[in-house]
Design an enzyme around this catalytic site. Structure first.
Site, PDB file in Angstrom:
ATOM      1  CB  CYS A  14     -17.250  18.917   4.122  1.00 16.00           C
ATOM      2  SG  CYS A  14     -17.081  17.122   3.484  1.00 16.00           S
ATOM      3  CB  CYS A  45     -24.019  15.088   6.815  1.00 15.65           C
ATOM      4  SG  CYS A  45     -24.271  15.406   5.313  1.00 15.65           S
TER       5      CYS A  45
END
Ligand code: DGL
Length: 261
Positions: free
Chosen positions: A183, A73
């Site tokens: 992302c 992440c």
């Protein structure tokens, strides 16, 4: 020791894009994937909340006896990895937007970065981007709403196309030739992005680099699994709806487990 699993966590289902890269490069490794979808998205949360959740995710994976943790992440990496490294005595691999290869290879001297608010406002991201900001134009764009659409199973929706078109517009106006996906949910957008972007714009993400770094660190600490029979990959999500994650995993027909944590 080496048979212990690799732990991987993300704010949600997007980090499965990283799990796939790791699994492809290191098929003999056992793994445990944790999707904190109940608390997704992390992007709009403040740094303290992201650190708190990242610690909780790490503790879960350590209870499962993981030998190394991949923070799959960008938002958690850029806000929390230094705290995790200080607090826990285990190797961590993080992921950050791949600005460097885009900045070094651009021919138009303009690159676009699509990432969450949490990533783009982090000091870590800022430090990296400022290394290149004098030489090229970097168009930063918050992907507001994208993670939620993916988490809700609306990856290929009219709304997604509308959002992407509006986010790409300023980048295309600036004549970018590289789009950096910052992302781990975004690699799932690549089929749609290919339709929306002119042919000369290249899309890059950091998935393969993270998998290679994972391998390097496992080798360095002598942690590669040498017993290749019957590897086990477990997936956990804290939402009752496991179908979205199951469908993103596609061919990897592993069962996704619902678990409150
Ligand atoms: N996959 C996360 C990332 O790479 C998404 C963050 C979010 O939940 O907003 O940044």
């Amino acid at each position: 020791m080496s048979k212990q699993p690799i732990g991987i966590f993300d704010s949600g289902v997007g980090g499965t894009s990283i799990w796939k890269e790791i699994h492809a490069l290191l098929p003999s490794e056992n793994s445990i994937y944790l999707a904190d979808s109940f608390n997704a998205p992390y992007g709009p949360k403040g740094k303290d909340a992201i650190i708190y959740l990242s610690i909780k995710n790490t503790e879960f994976l350590l209870e499962k006896d993981c030998k190394l943790i991949v923070v799959a992440c960008n938002t958690a990496t850029t806000n929390a990895i230094s705290v995790l490294r200080e607090k826990f005595n285990i190797p961590f691999i993080g992921i950050e937007p791949a600005i460097k290869p885009a900045a070094l290879n651009t021919q138009t001297n303009a690159i676009g970065i699509l990432a969450t608010k949490g990533t783009l406002s982090s000091a870590l991201f800022h430090n990296t981007s400022s290394l290149y900001a004098n030489e090229i134009t970097i168009i930063e764009q918050i992907g507001e709403g994208i993670v939620q659409l993916i988490e809700n199973g609306n990856l290929e929706s009219v709304e997604m196309e509308r959002l992407l078109k509006s986010y790409l517009k300023p980048m295309l106006d600036a004549n970018i030739d590289y789009l950096v996906l910052g992302c781990t949910h975004y690699p799932y957008l690549i089929p749609m992005l290919l339709k929306l972007l002119p042919k000369h714009v290249k899309i890059i993400d950091s998935g393969l680099a993270v998998a290679k770094q994972t391998k390097t660190v496992l080798e360095k600490y002598n942690l590669l699994n040498t017993e290749i029979l019957n590897t086990n990959n477990e997936f956990y999500i804290n939402l009752k709806n496991t179908a979205v994650m199951q469908s993103l995993l596609g061919n990897h027909r592993t069962k996704v487990n619902y678990l409150e944590f």
